[in-house]
Design a protein around this motif. Structure first.
Motif, PDB file in Angstrom:
ATOM      1  N   ALA A 251       0.807  -1.226   0.000  1.00 19.75           N
ATOM      2  CA  ALA A 251       0.000   0.000   0.000  1.00 19.75           C
ATOM      3  C   ALA A 251       0.838   1.272   0.000  1.00 19.75           C
ATOM      4  O   ALA A 251       0.301   2.362  -0.239  1.00 19.75           O
ATOM      5  N   GLY A 252       2.143   1.180   0.284  1.00 16.13           N
ATOM      6  CA  GLY A 252       2.954   2.394   0.333  1.00 16.13           C
ATOM      7  C   GLY A 252       4.292   2.154   0.995  1.00 16.13           C
ATOM      8  O   GLY A 252       4.653   1.021   1.343  1.00 16.13           O
ATOM      9  N   THR A 253       5.046   3.245   1.173  1.00 12.75           N
ATOM     10  CA  THR A 253       6.404   3.179   1.702  1.00 12.75           C
ATOM     11  C   THR A 253       6.587   4.229   2.786  1.00 12.75           C
ATOM     12  O   THR A 253       6.176   5.375   2.625  1.00 12.75           O
ATOM     13  N   VAL A 254       7.236   3.825   3.883  1.00 15.86           N
ATOM     14  CA  VAL A 254       7.625   4.770   4.929  1.00 15.86           C
ATOM     15  C   VAL A 254       9.107   4.556   5.209  1.00 15.86           C
ATOM     16  O   VAL A 254       9.669   3.486   4.941  1.00 15.86           O
ATOM     17  N   ARG A 255       9.735   5.585   5.769  1.00 17.26           N
ATOM     18  CA  ARG A 255      11.141   5.424   6.114  1.00 17.26           C
ATOM     19  C   ARG A 255      11.523   6.344   7.272  1.00 17.26           C
ATOM     20  O   ARG A 255      10.836   7.336   7.551  1.00 17.26           O
ATOM     21  N   LEU A 256      12.617   5.981   7.933  1.00 13.49           N
ATOM     22  CA  LEU A 256      13.269   6.834   8.911  1.00 13.49           C
ATOM     23  C   LEU A 256      14.594   7.250   8.308  1.00 13.49           C
ATOM     24  O   LEU A 256      15.384   6.399   7.894  1.00 13.49           O
ATOM     25  N   ARG A 257      14.829   8.552   8.258  1.00 13.05           N
ATOM     26  CA  ARG A 257      16.043   9.073   7.621  1.00 13.05           C
ATOM     27  C   ARG A 257      16.896   9.819   8.640  1.00 13.05           C
ATOM     28  O   ARG A 257      16.394  10.607   9.436  1.00 13.05           O
ATOM     29  N   ASP A 258      18.199   9.552   8.579  1.00 16.20           N
ATOM     30  CA  ASP A 258      19.175  10.272   9.405  1.00 16.20           C
ATOM     31  C   ASP A 258      18.765  10.306  10.868  1.00 16.20           C
ATOM     32  O   ASP A 258      18.710  11.352  11.504  1.00 16.20           O
ATOM     33  N   TRP A 259      18.443   9.142  11.365  1.00 15.27           N
ATOM     34  CA  TRP A 259      18.179   8.870  12.771  1.00 15.27           C
ATOM     35  C   TRP A 259      16.813   9.316  13.263  1.00 15.27           C
ATOM     36  O   TRP A 259      16.281   8.725  14.192  1.00 15.27           O
ATOM     37  N   ALA A 260      16.212  10.350  12.695  1.00 14.15           N
ATOM     38  CA  ALA A 260      15.084  10.985  13.376  1.00 14.15           C
ATOM     39  C   ALA A 260      13.908  11.368  12.494  1.00 14.15           C
ATOM     40  O   ALA A 260      12.810  11.548  13.010  1.00 14.15           O
ATOM     41  N   ILE A 261      14.107  11.502  11.199  1.00 13.98           N
ATOM     42  CA  ILE A 261      13.074  12.079  10.331  1.00 13.98           C
ATOM     43  C   ILE A 261      12.196  10.965   9.761  1.00 13.98           C
ATOM     44  O   ILE A 261      12.635  10.177   8.912  1.00 13.98           O
ATOM     45  N   ALA A 262      10.949  10.900  10.222  1.00 16.45           N
ATOM     46  CA  ALA A 262       9.983   9.939   9.675  1.00 16.45           C
ATOM     47  C   ALA A 262       9.364  10.533   8.418  1.00 16.45           C
ATOM     48  O   ALA A 262       8.911  11.680   8.412  1.00 16.45           O
ATOM     49  N   GLU A 263       9.335   9.729   7.343  1.00 20.73           N
ATOM     50  CA  GLU A 263       8.827  10.216   6.054  1.00 20.73           C
ATOM     51  C   GLU A 263       7.922   9.168   5.413  1.00 20.73           C
ATOM     52  O   GLU A 263       8.124   7.971   5.587  1.00 20.73           O
ATOM     53  N   ARG A 264       6.946   9.663   4.618  1.00 23.04           N
ATOM     54  CA  ARG A 264       6.086   8.806   3.804  1.00 23.04           C
ATOM     55  C   ARG A 264       6.285   9.153   2.338  1.00 23.04           C
ATOM     56  O   ARG A 264       6.456  10.316   1.983  1.00 23.04           O
ATOM     57  N   ARG A 265       6.234   8.137   1.483  1.00 26.89           N
ATOM     58  CA  ARG A 265       6.371   8.384   0.045  1.00 26.89           C
ATOM     59  C   ARG A 265       5.072   8.937  -0.504  1.00 26.89           C
ATOM     60  O   ARG A 265       3.988   8.406  -0.269  1.00 26.89           O
ATOM     61  N   ARG A 266       5.193  10.040  -1.252  1.00 29.33           N
ATOM     62  CA  ARG A 266       4.039  10.659  -1.897  1.00 29.33           C
ATOM     63  C   ARG A 266       3.719   9.935  -3.201  1.00 29.33           C
ATOM     64  O   ARG A 266       4.548   9.177  -3.732  1.00 29.33           O
ATOM     65  N   PRO A 267       2.546  10.177  -3.764  1.00 24.96           N
ATOM     66  CA  PRO A 267       2.208   9.553  -5.055  1.00 24.96           C
ATOM     67  C   PRO A 267       3.193   9.887  -6.168  1.00 24.96           C
ATOM     68  O   PRO A 267       3.373   9.095  -7.092  1.00 24.96           O
ATOM     69  N   ASP A 268       3.849  11.060  -6.084  1.00 28.03           N
ATOM     70  CA  ASP A 268       4.815  11.433  -7.132  1.00 28.03           C
ATOM     71  C   ASP A 268       6.174  10.777  -6.940  1.00 28.03           C
ATOM     72  O   ASP A 268       7.099  10.997  -7.731  1.00 28.03           O
ATOM     73  N   GLY A 269       6.333   9.981  -5.889  1.00 36.35           N
ATOM     74  CA  GLY A 269       7.582   9.268  -5.661  1.00 36.35           C
ATOM     75  C   GLY A 269       8.518   9.927  -4.678  1.00 36.35           C
ATOM     76  O   GLY A 269       9.465   9.293  -4.205  1.00 36.35           O
ATOM     77  N   GLY A 270       8.290  11.212  -4.375  1.00 33.76           N
ATOM     78  CA  GLY A 270       9.106  11.889  -3.376  1.00 33.76           C
ATOM     79  C   GLY A 270       8.665  11.527  -1.970  1.00 33.76           C
ATOM     80  O   GLY A 270       7.650  10.860  -1.765  1.00 33.76           O
ATOM     81  N   PHE A 271       9.441  11.986  -0.988  1.00 39.13           N
ATOM     82  CA  PHE A 271       9.113  11.704   0.408  1.00 39.13           C
ATOM     83  C   PHE A 271       8.684  12.977   1.122  1.00 39.13           C
ATOM     84  O   PHE A 271       9.236  14.064   0.882  1.00 39.13           O
TER      85      PHE A 271
END
Length: 330
Positions: A251-271
């Protein structure tokens, strides 16, 4: 009204980077749930630095005096000394909050965990991370759906990182140091905590410089039912360190970046970052304060969210399996 409990007496063994961070976390907040009862380090220079920066913190003559003054002992010394201090604290009826890894010998670590009971925990700050809390909420809300793949990537301009220079003697030694033990272990804990037991490992590690720690690792394993790919290398970035923990699902992608930044992938592919995301410099002290709240609960025998000794041992089993795959190249 019930009276406010007195702050927990926390003793600190080790006056290096982590010991000083703990001091700042305790002394930098009003109404802290703990107080620093004592600190000791075998290095007179380290204790002199603490005396200059924190003149009101009691400095004592040895580790036994820290144990005697404390309800919980925070072990922030180099890894080879962890179990000796932890055993002494538990034998005296204290609880233990230990830096990772538990030990440099897996047999000793297994024996310790089997005997320790519930009065110990390990300082994996992702257990108290705001960024991880955001990931957990997104996953629970279905942002990922059924997980398909986890990718962990870590990269360093050099190892040890510049701010670790004072500890380079052991941080860059193959017996105790290396970025797999020091950094990758955090992301293995995160994988274990969010996805399940770690198993089915294949790995390799590169030790191109004799007497120094690894310069690259590559591994595949599973966290629960989720396939995981891990890659780490020194020299692949200009940053002190850069890391991502990326979970892909149907259903989608999530990530933790550089120890602290929680991000979700947008429909355009960016976070897109979580609205309350803050960089690690601001997130770290918040997580450490929440860790201290867990230390109090653990010491009082109450349920807590800290990394258990069993979780830390499972992480260490994987870490040591990864670095020993390159043993012939050391």
């Amino acid at each position: 009204m019930h009276p406010t409990p007195a702050p927990l007496a926390l003793g600190i063994i080790g006056a290096g980077i982590m010991g000083e961070r703990m001091l700042n976390a305790v002394l930098g907040q009003d109404g802290a749930p703990v107080r620093v009862a004592a600190i000791w380090d075998p290095s007179p220079a380290a204790l002199a630095r603490i005396a200059a920066a924190f003149p009101d913190v009691p400095r004592v003559a040895d580790a036994a005096a820290v144990v005697a003054a404390s309800e919980c002992v925070y072990v922030a010394s180099p890894p080879a000394s962890h179990l000796g201090h932890a055993r002494a604290a538990l034998a005296a009826g204290r609880s233990v909050f230990c830096e990772k890894p538990l030990a440099v010998d897996l047999t000793e670590a297994r024996d310790f965990v089997a005997r320790a009971g519930g009065r110990g925990a390990v300082n994996f700050p992702f257990a108290s991370s705001l960024g991880v809390a955001a990931l957990s909420q997104w996953i629970a809300e279905g942002a990922v759906g059924a997980p398909r793949r986890l990718t962990i990537e870590v990269a360093f301009a050099r190892w040890p990182r510049p701010w670790q220079a004072d500890a380079a003697r052991w941080l860059d030694a193959p017996q105790e140091g290396g970025f797999t033990r020091e950094v990758v272990s955090h992301f293995l804990f995160l994988s274990r905590r969010l996805l399940g037991p770690l198993h089915d490992l294949t790995a390799r590690a590169e030790f191109p410089e004799a007497g120094r720690s690894e310069r690259a690792v590559a591994a595949e394993f599973r966290a629960g039912d989720v396939p995981v790919v891990l890659r780490g290398r020194v020299g692949d970035t200009a940053q002190d360190d850069h890391n991502t923990w990326t979970l892909n699902g149907e259903a989608g992608t999530v990530r933790l970046r550089d120890w602290a930044i929680a991000e979700r992938r947008r429909p355009d592919g960016g976070f897109e970052a979580a609205p309350d995301a803050v960089p690690n410099e601001r997130a770290r002290p918040i997580a450490l304060r929440r860790q201290l709240e867990g230390v109090v609960r653990m010491t009082r025998g109450e349920p807590h969210h800290l990394a258990t000794l069993a979780e830390a041992l499972e992480v260490q089993e994987i870490v040591e399996a990864i670095v020993t795959r390159g043993d012939a190249g050391r």
